[in-house]
Design an enzyme around this catalytic site. Structure first.
Site, PDB file in Angstrom:
ATOM      1  N   GLY A  61       0.797  -1.222   0.000  1.00  0.00           N
ATOM      2  CA  GLY A  61       0.000   0.000   0.000  1.00  0.00           C
ATOM      3  C   GLY A  61       0.833   1.277   0.000  1.00  0.00           C
ATOM      4  O   GLY A  61       0.305   2.367   0.274  1.00  0.00           O
ATOM      5  N   TRP A  64      -0.445   3.977  -2.521  1.00  0.00           N
ATOM      6  CA  TRP A  64      -1.707   4.531  -2.020  1.00  0.00           C
ATOM      7  C   TRP A  64      -1.394   5.608  -0.976  1.00  0.00           C
ATOM      8  O   TRP A  64      -1.948   6.712  -1.012  1.00  0.00           O
ATOM      9  CB  TRP A  64      -2.517   3.395  -1.406  1.00  0.00           C
ATOM     10  CG  TRP A  64      -3.981   3.651  -1.263  1.00  0.00           C
ATOM     11  CD1 TRP A  64      -4.659   4.794  -1.590  1.00  0.00           C
ATOM     12  CD2 TRP A  64      -4.956   2.739  -0.761  1.00  0.00           C
ATOM     13  NE1 TRP A  64      -5.986   4.657  -1.331  1.00  0.00           N
ATOM     14  CE2 TRP A  64      -6.197   3.396  -0.819  1.00  0.00           C
ATOM     15  CE3 TRP A  64      -4.914   1.435  -0.274  1.00  0.00           C
ATOM     16  CZ2 TRP A  64      -7.378   2.785  -0.394  1.00  0.00           C
ATOM     17  CZ3 TRP A  64      -6.096   0.827   0.142  1.00  0.00           C
ATOM     18  CH2 TRP A  64      -7.304   1.493   0.085  1.00  0.00           C
ATOM     19  N   HIS A 112      11.198   1.178   1.843  1.00  0.00           N
ATOM     20  CA  HIS A 112      10.900  -0.209   2.209  1.00  0.00           C
ATOM     21  C   HIS A 112      11.917  -0.704   3.232  1.00  0.00           C
ATOM     22  O   HIS A 112      12.058  -1.923   3.432  1.00  0.00           O
ATOM     23  CB  HIS A 112      10.955  -1.118   0.975  1.00  0.00           C
ATOM     24  CG  HIS A 112       9.901  -0.822  -0.060  1.00  0.00           C
ATOM     25  ND1 HIS A 112       8.568  -0.688   0.245  1.00  0.00           N
ATOM     26  CD2 HIS A 112       9.977  -0.649  -1.404  1.00  0.00           C
ATOM     27  CE1 HIS A 112       7.883  -0.451  -0.852  1.00  0.00           C
ATOM     28  NE2 HIS A 112       8.716  -0.411  -1.869  1.00  0.00           N
ATOM     29  N   SER A 138       0.618 -10.342  -4.626  1.00  0.00           N
ATOM     30  CA  SER A 138       0.873  -9.086  -5.330  1.00  0.00           C
ATOM     31  C   SER A 138       2.351  -8.989  -5.756  1.00  0.00           C
ATOM     32  O   SER A 138       2.671  -8.565  -6.870  1.00  0.00           O
ATOM     33  CB  SER A 138       0.514  -7.910  -4.405  1.00  0.00           C
ATOM     34  OG  SER A 138       0.742  -6.687  -5.034  1.00  0.00           O
ATOM     35  N   PHE A 227      -9.211   3.623  -5.864  1.00  0.00           N
ATOM     36  CA  PHE A 227      -8.480   2.705  -6.755  1.00  0.00           C
ATOM     37  C   PHE A 227      -8.739   3.070  -8.217  1.00  0.00           C
ATOM     38  O   PHE A 227      -7.814   3.114  -9.027  1.00  0.00           O
ATOM     39  CB  PHE A 227      -8.886   1.250  -6.480  1.00  0.00           C
ATOM     40  CG  PHE A 227      -8.116   0.281  -7.315  1.00  0.00           C
ATOM     41  CD1 PHE A 227      -6.852  -0.139  -6.941  1.00  0.00           C
ATOM     42  CD2 PHE A 227      -8.645  -0.197  -8.512  1.00  0.00           C
ATOM     43  CE1 PHE A 227      -6.112  -1.015  -7.734  1.00  0.00           C
ATOM     44  CE2 PHE A 227      -7.913  -1.070  -9.314  1.00  0.00           C
ATOM     45  CZ  PHE A 227      -6.649  -1.479  -8.917  1.00  0.00           C
ATOM     46  N   ARG A 256      -0.701  12.283 -28.070  1.00  0.00           N
ATOM     47  CA  ARG A 256      -0.465  13.666 -27.650  1.00  0.00           C
ATOM     48  C   ARG A 256      -1.693  14.552 -27.825  1.00  0.00           C
ATOM     49  O   ARG A 256      -2.383  14.863 -26.857  1.00  0.00           O
ATOM     50  CB  ARG A 256       0.760  14.200 -28.389  1.00  0.00           C
ATOM     51  CG  ARG A 256       1.479  15.329 -27.685  1.00  0.00           C
ATOM     52  CD  ARG A 256       2.675  15.748 -28.491  1.00  0.00           C
ATOM     53  NE  ARG A 256       2.356  15.951 -29.892  1.00  0.00           N
ATOM     54  CZ  ARG A 256       1.889  17.078 -30.400  1.00  0.00           C
ATOM     55  NH1 ARG A 256       1.717  18.125 -29.625  1.00  0.00           N
ATOM     56  NH2 ARG A 256       1.594  17.176 -31.686  1.00  0.00           N
ATOM     57  N   GLY A 258      -3.811  14.521 -31.103  1.00  0.00           N
ATOM     58  CA  GLY A 258      -4.807  13.956 -32.023  1.00  0.00           C
ATOM     59  C   GLY A 258      -5.458  15.017 -32.898  1.00  0.00           C
ATOM     60  O   GLY A 258      -6.605  14.848 -33.303  1.00  0.00           O
TER      61      GLY A 258
HETATM   62  S1  PPS Z   1       5.219  -1.110  -4.346  1.00  0.00           S
HETATM   63  O1  PPS Z   1       5.631  -1.717  -5.636  1.00  0.00           O
HETATM   64  O2  PPS Z   1       5.919  -1.753  -3.241  1.00  0.00           O
HETATM   65  O3  PPS Z   1       5.372   0.331  -4.320  1.00  0.00           O
HETATM   66  O4  PPS Z   1       3.669  -1.481  -4.248  1.00  0.00           O
HETATM   67  P1  PPS Z   1       2.643  -0.867  -3.191  1.00  0.00           P
HETATM   68  O5  PPS Z   1       2.207   0.450  -3.672  1.00  0.00           O
HETATM   69  O6  PPS Z   1       3.182  -0.961  -1.828  1.00  0.00           O
HETATM   70  O7  PPS Z   1       1.448  -1.903  -3.272  1.00  0.00           O
HETATM   71  C1  PPS Z   1       0.746  -2.152  -4.456  1.00  0.00           C
HETATM   72  C2  PPS Z   1      -0.601  -2.756  -4.083  1.00  0.00           C
HETATM   73  O8  PPS Z   1      -1.419  -1.703  -3.524  1.00  0.00           O
HETATM   74  C3  PPS Z   1      -2.638  -1.666  -4.267  1.00  0.00           C
HETATM   75  N1  PPS Z   1      -3.191  -0.293  -4.308  1.00  0.00           N
HETATM   76  C4  PPS Z   1      -4.446   0.013  -3.932  1.00  0.00           C
HETATM   77  N2  PPS Z   1      -5.405  -0.757  -3.396  1.00  0.00           N
HETATM   78  C5  PPS Z   1      -6.600  -0.141  -3.142  1.00  0.00           C
HETATM   79  N3  PPS Z   1      -6.851   1.163  -3.403  1.00  0.00           N
HETATM   80  C6  PPS Z   1      -5.898   1.976  -3.925  1.00  0.00           C
HETATM   81  N4  PPS Z   1      -6.162   3.260  -4.172  1.00  0.00           N
HETATM   82  C7  PPS Z   1      -4.609   1.384  -4.210  1.00  0.00           C
HETATM   83  N5  PPS Z   1      -3.454   1.863  -4.725  1.00  0.00           N
HETATM   84  C8  PPS Z   1      -2.615   0.822  -4.782  1.00  0.00           C
HETATM   85  C9  PPS Z   1      -2.220  -2.139  -5.651  1.00  0.00           C
HETATM   86  O9  PPS Z   1      -3.323  -2.495  -6.433  1.00  0.00           O
HETATM   87  C10 PPS Z   1      -1.316  -3.298  -5.299  1.00  0.00           C
HETATM   88  O10 PPS Z   1      -2.034  -4.438  -4.843  1.00  0.00           O
HETATM   89  P2  PPS Z   1      -2.505  -5.638  -5.768  1.00  0.00           P
HETATM   90  O11 PPS Z   1      -3.031  -6.673  -4.842  1.00  0.00           O
HETATM   91  O12 PPS Z   1      -1.322  -6.104  -6.553  1.00  0.00           O
HETATM   92  O13 PPS Z   1      -3.584  -5.066  -6.664  1.00  0.00           O
END
Ligand code: PPS
Length: 318
Positions: A61, A64, A112, A138, A227, A256, A258
């Site tokens: 996350g 996010w 991280h 993931s 999301f 760009r 169109g």
């Molecule tokens: S990374 O590569 O470590 O930076 O990835 P990270 O951002 O930590 O995690 C990616 C997963 O977070 C999900 N994600 C979200 N879920 C719900 N809502 C929102 N807005 C959102 N933004 C990012 C993303 O889909 C990845 O999870 P998975 O399970 O792969 O879909």
């Protein structure tokens, strides 16, 4: 001032050594990484009280949270080249030569790093943990899409459980931060909390970081942190796009405008004349035009635009 110059000098020296080590042999890469890390933490990074670190095990996350913090600290305009522009990856600064001192306060970093590797500065730490099973899945997909991983989930799962993946063991990572969750400058959150109550969790984050939210801003923040919205702007968050952005490539410029006639805003009169002359010289005899109706090929057996060099009217210039 003198101390600062000395610090910079040593930092450059170490950077040169680590670059040499990377070139010299793959076996020395580990040493180069260690030097880069020490250089970043001991010399280049100067902690500020309003620094905010978003810390996670990968795929938990992070992005996010970056978007949430971006929305909380700005008007949330989506005119950025990549989220890394406003919220850099802390440990990557050791290799991408980003000068963290140039960032305006409050600085927000993503990282991280496990607890023991994180520089303990004056700032705040937002740790987000996600159910390890979801993280494993993931991460597996991330390995496939970004590291060209060719094996199946079974093999990845074994490596994940042993901690033989980038950033090591998920169990140790979460455990390390969980043990320090009660520190006043640490807020331990779960990805699942964001899913269950996004608004409430954003308010907790804002309060912890001392960032007031104007009542009228909340709908915008919620919409942009959804999301669906983030998926629509995926390139602004993708790690592959981050590397491209660091190298100076501009994303979202592939499709760009169109429109036709955009050239009038760019060509000087001299460039226009030069182009027209060359066009006339090379293609003028074909009757091909961009105004009105397209002319007929002189040779009914050739498609317009082909075989021009063979036509008697074609210029002898090659
Ligand atoms: S990374 O590569 O470590 O930076 O990835 P990270 O951002 O930590 O995690 C990616 C997963 O977070 C999900 N994600 C979200 N879920 C719900 N809502 C929102 N807005 C959102 N933004 C990012 C993303 O889909 C990845 O999870 P998975 O399970 O792969 O879909």
């Amino acid at each position: 001032m003198i101390l600062d110059s000395v610090r910079r000098l040593i930092s450059r020296l170490l950077r040169a050594i680590s670059t040499l080590l990377r070139w010299a042999s793959v076996g020395l890469r580990g040493l180069a990484v260690a030097i880069d890390y020490l250089r970043l933490v001991l010399l280049d990074y100067r902690s500020r009280p309003d620094d905010v670190f978003i810390v996670t095990y990968p795929r938990s996350g992070t992005t996010w949270m970056q978007m949430i913090l971006y929305q909380l600290t700005t008007d949330g305009e989506m005119t950025i080249g990549h989220i890394a522009e406003v919220c850099p990856w802390f440990e990557r600064a050791a290799v991408n030569r980003r000068d963290l001192e140039k960032l305006p306060s409050p600085r927000v970093f993503k990282s991280h790093l496990p607890y023991w590797f994180m520089p303990k500065g004056k700032g705040k730490y937002l740790y987000v943990a996600r159910n390890g099973k979801d993280v494993a899945v993931s991460f597996y997909h991330f390995y496939k899409s970004h590291f060209r991983y060719r094996h199946g989930f079974e093999r990845f799962f074994k490596d994940f459980m042993r901690g033989w993946v980038v950033y090591g063991s998920w169990f140790q990572h979460v455990r390390g931060w969980w043990k320090h969750r009660d520190r006043p400058n640490v807020l331990f959150l779960r990805y699942e909390d964001l899913i269950a109550d996004l608004e409430g969790t954003i308010r907790r984050i804002a309060e912890f970081c001392g960032l007031p939210i104007k009542p009228e801003a909340m709908p915008r923040i919620l919409q942009r942190c959804s999301f669906d919205f983030m998926k629509q702007h995926e390139l602004l968050f993708d790690h592959a796009a981050e590397v491209m952005w660091e190298r100076g490539f501009t994303m979202n410029q592939f499709l760009r405008t169109g429109r036709m006639g955009d050239w009038t805003a760019y060509f000087t009169p001299e460039q226009e004349v030069s182009f027209d002359q060359e066009f006339q010289h090379r293609l003028g005899c074909l009757g091909l035009s961009w105004d009105g109706q397209m002319g007929q090929s002189r040779n009914p057996h050739t498609v317009s635009g082909q075989g021009s060099d063979q036509s008697p009217q074609a210029s002898p210039r090659t």
